[in-house]
Design a protein around this motif. Structure first.
Motif, PDB file in Angstrom:
ATOM      1  N   THR A 104       0.823  -1.205   0.000  1.00  0.00           N
ATOM      2  CA  THR A 104       0.000   0.000   0.000  1.00  0.00           C
ATOM      3  C   THR A 104       0.860   1.259   0.000  1.00  0.00           C
ATOM      4  O   THR A 104       2.080   1.198   0.162  1.00  0.00           O
ATOM      5  N   ASN A 105       0.199   2.393  -0.170  1.00  0.00           N
ATOM      6  CA  ASN A 105       0.886   3.683  -0.089  1.00  0.00           C
ATOM      7  C   ASN A 105       1.054   4.073   1.377  1.00  0.00           C
ATOM      8  O   ASN A 105       0.354   4.937   1.910  1.00  0.00           O
ATOM      9  N   GLY A 106       1.960   3.399   2.032  1.00  0.00           N
ATOM     10  CA  GLY A 106       2.214   3.632   3.443  1.00  0.00           C
ATOM     11  C   GLY A 106       1.212   2.907   4.329  1.00  0.00           C
ATOM     12  O   GLY A 106       0.175   2.408   3.871  1.00  0.00           O
ATOM     13  N   THR A 107       1.526   2.846   5.609  1.00  0.00           N
ATOM     14  CA  THR A 107       0.633   2.204   6.564  1.00  0.00           C
ATOM     15  C   THR A 107      -0.662   2.978   6.716  1.00  0.00           C
ATOM     16  O   THR A 107      -1.726   2.384   6.942  1.00  0.00           O
ATOM     17  N   SER A 108      -0.613   4.288   6.572  1.00  0.00           N
ATOM     18  CA  SER A 108      -1.837   5.094   6.692  1.00  0.00           C
ATOM     19  C   SER A 108      -2.870   4.684   5.649  1.00  0.00           C
ATOM     20  O   SER A 108      -4.067   4.594   5.947  1.00  0.00           O
ATOM     21  N   GLU A 109      -2.415   4.451   4.426  1.00  0.00           N
ATOM     22  CA  GLU A 109      -3.367   4.003   3.395  1.00  0.00           C
ATOM     23  C   GLU A 109      -3.873   2.602   3.694  1.00  0.00           C
ATOM     24  O   GLU A 109      -5.045   2.289   3.452  1.00  0.00           O
ATOM     25  N   ALA A 110      -3.019   1.748   4.230  1.00  0.00           N
ATOM     26  CA  ALA A 110      -3.455   0.399   4.608  1.00  0.00           C
ATOM     27  C   ALA A 110      -4.577   0.477   5.641  1.00  0.00           C
ATOM     28  O   ALA A 110      -5.587  -0.233   5.547  1.00  0.00           O
ATOM     29  N   ILE A 111      -4.397   1.357   6.627  1.00  0.00           N
ATOM     30  CA  ILE A 111      -5.417   1.534   7.665  1.00  0.00           C
ATOM     31  C   ILE A 111      -6.695   2.094   7.060  1.00  0.00           C
ATOM     32  O   ILE A 111      -7.800   1.606   7.336  1.00  0.00           O
ATOM     33  N   SER A 113      -7.768   2.033   3.890  1.00  0.00           N
ATOM     34  CA  SER A 113      -8.409   1.075   2.989  1.00  0.00           C
ATOM     35  C   SER A 113      -9.128  -0.009   3.781  1.00  0.00           C
ATOM     36  O   SER A 113     -10.241  -0.427   3.430  1.00  0.00           O
ATOM     37  N   THR A 114      -8.489  -0.465   4.854  1.00  0.00           N
ATOM     38  CA  THR A 114      -9.114  -1.486   5.695  1.00  0.00           C
ATOM     39  C   THR A 114     -10.383  -0.962   6.339  1.00  0.00           C
ATOM     40  O   THR A 114     -11.434  -1.630   6.351  1.00  0.00           O
ATOM     41  N   PHE A 251       2.797  -2.388   4.139  1.00  0.00           N
ATOM     42  CA  PHE A 251       2.490  -3.799   3.963  1.00  0.00           C
ATOM     43  C   PHE A 251       1.170  -4.081   4.675  1.00  0.00           C
ATOM     44  O   PHE A 251       1.007  -3.724   5.848  1.00  0.00           O
ATOM     45  N   CYS A 252       0.258  -4.705   3.999  1.00  0.00           N
ATOM     46  CA  CYS A 252      -1.026  -5.076   4.579  1.00  0.00           C
ATOM     47  C   CYS A 252      -1.170  -6.590   4.470  1.00  0.00           C
ATOM     48  O   CYS A 252      -1.206  -7.135   3.361  1.00  0.00           O
ATOM     49  N   LEU A 262     -10.380  -5.257   1.256  1.00  0.00           N
ATOM     50  CA  LEU A 262      -9.588  -4.034   1.354  1.00  0.00           C
ATOM     51  C   LEU A 262      -8.869  -3.728   0.049  1.00  0.00           C
ATOM     52  O   LEU A 262      -8.585  -2.563  -0.260  1.00  0.00           O
ATOM     53  N   ARG A 263      -8.566  -4.762  -0.752  1.00  0.00           N
ATOM     54  CA  ARG A 263      -7.926  -4.537  -2.045  1.00  0.00           C
ATOM     55  C   ARG A 263      -8.820  -3.748  -2.998  1.00  0.00           C
ATOM     56  O   ARG A 263      -8.315  -3.056  -3.888  1.00  0.00           O
ATOM     57  N   LYS A 264     -10.118  -3.835  -2.822  1.00  0.00           N
ATOM     58  CA  LYS A 264     -11.029  -3.063  -3.678  1.00  0.00           C
ATOM     59  C   LYS A 264     -10.824  -1.568  -3.460  1.00  0.00           C
ATOM     60  O   LYS A 264     -10.823  -0.783  -4.423  1.00  0.00           O
ATOM     61  N   ILE A 265     -10.679  -1.166  -2.200  1.00  0.00           N
ATOM     62  CA  ILE A 265     -10.446   0.247  -1.904  1.00  0.00           C
ATOM     63  C   ILE A 265      -9.058   0.649  -2.391  1.00  0.00           C
ATOM     64  O   ILE A 265      -8.892   1.688  -3.048  1.00  0.00           O
TER      65      ILE A 265
END
Length: 392
Positions: A104-111, A113-114, A251-252, A262-265
């Motif tokens: 992901t684009n950083g952990t913030s985007e992982a959070i 998107s989740t 990393f997610c 979450l991959r859809k987002i």
């Protein structure tokens, strides 16, 4: 005569309920103030440039010449494989790089998107406060209701309060080591939390970006506890471990049924993370285990250095067990925001007000947060400024 327009601006309220009440990041605001005032920035967790391992910088530079186009949306296959292999070694959980690892684009985007994928209007999201400020707007953007559980005093979870909140909640957010306090959840705490998670059918989102910056032998990942891995999304990445906060490589890791959502987002908001830095991530994950030991030891020395200096300056730091922040009590009647701005103006050192780590926008906090992500000479200079310009 034509009716004059209102400067071309639309009538009525702009924005939606998702953004109403969401303010800009106070942490980034303090960074801008530090830059404007020429203060030493101990607010935002930004390491000095020489902290980045030179071999991964070289890998990124080389990749610009060869890998500057999109990767597969879920991430460079070689990087996903490297993440899968490393986390099997570190946490004992095997994630399928094809279906369960997303770059992901950083952990913030992982959070984000989740949260957008797994929470919706009317759902409730539990987290412990003081908390990293990102979880609060992430919940609101999803249309969910945040349920903060205060653990300011003693930094210990209230299991009764957690069980009560869990009766109606959907997601529990865990951050260990914790920003801003540096708390590390113990195995015993996580085992009790696991019981509540399964009793009330919660999904867990765990932020482990500081997983390699730990000063206690008690650290375990939540996914190492019982069967928590089966219903947990792990959000982590390169920023803190390799001192590349601007590269935005997260990393997610999650079971396929959660990753699929979450991959859809991620797909429609990001397409993919920056390709050259993904390539450098493969090199980063090939570093020996000694790298991580030295990283933690280095930050532990800086933690002790800053805490000692803060105590000498008449402040009351709460020594962290992980991450690279120190929450510090101060002895004046000023609000935490007033104290921070005055510290920037008069002492030339920038912290973050403690109230920014609480859901209540009017929270009263008598502490501020400093980072020791900077090098030792910068920390020494900051301490000298506090000693020379003390008014408290």
């Amino acid at each position: 005569m034509d009716t004059p327009h209102n400067g071309g601006l639309p009538d009525g309220v702009v924005g939606t309920g998702r953004t109403t009440g969401v303010a800009e990041s106070v942490i980034r605001e303090m960074t801008r103030e530090a830059i404007d005032r020429g203060a030493i920035n101990l607010s935002q967790g930004i390491p000095d440039e020489d902290e980045t391992p030179p071999e991964i910088k070289r890998a990124a530079k080389e990749a610009i010449d060869t890998d500057s186009q999109y990767t597969i949306t879920w991430g460079l296959p070689e990087l996903r494989e490297a993440v899968s292999e490393r986390y099997a070694e570190w946490k004992g959980i095997e994630y399928d790089p094809e279906t369960e690892v997303t770059i992901t684009n950083g952990t913030s985007e992982a959070i984000m998107s989740t949260m957008l994928a797994l929470a919706g209007p009317g759902d409730e999201v539990i987290y412990f406060e003081p908390v990293y400020e990102s979880y609060i707007p992430a919940s609101q953007f999803a249309g969910a209701n945040p349920i903060p559980l205060d653990m300011t005093e003693g930094l210990a979870p209230d299991y009764d309060a957690l069980a009560q909140a869990a009766e109606r909640a959907r997601i529990l957010v865990l951050n260990t080591p914790m920003n801003p306090t540096g708390k590390v959840f113990t195995r015993e705490e996580l085992e009790r939390i696991e019981e509540i998670v399964f009793e009330h059918d919660l999904i867990v989102l765990t932020d482990e970006i500081y997983e390699h910056i730990v000063y206690t032998d008690d650290y375990v990942s939540p996914v190492e506890i019982g069967d928590l891995a089966e219903r947990t999304v792990v959000c982590t990445g390169m920023s803190k471990t390799f001192s590349v906060t601007g590269w935005r490589i997260g990393f997610c890791l999650a079971p396929e049924y959660l990753s699929r959502e979450l991959r859809k987002i991620h797909d429609y908001t990001s397409i993919c993370a920056p390709t050259p830095f993904q390539r450098a991530g493969v090199e980063a994950l090939s570093l020996p285990n000694s790298y991580y030991e030295e990283l933690s030891d280095s930050y532990e020395r800086r933690r002790d250095q800053l805490c000692s200096g803060l105590r000498e300056a008449g402040l009351e730091p709460v020594e962290p067990d992980g991450a690279y922040y120190v929450m510090t009590r101060y002895p004046t009647d000023e609000t935490d925001l007033e104290f921070c701005y005055r510290l920037i103006r008069e002492a030339g050192v920038a912290p973050v007000p403690g109230s920014s780590f609480y859901t209540d926008p009017d929270a009263e906090a008598d502490w501020v947060r400093f980072t020791f992500s900077r090098n030792e000479s910068t920390i020494d200079e900051a301490i000298d400024r506090l000693l020379e310009n003390r008014w408290w």
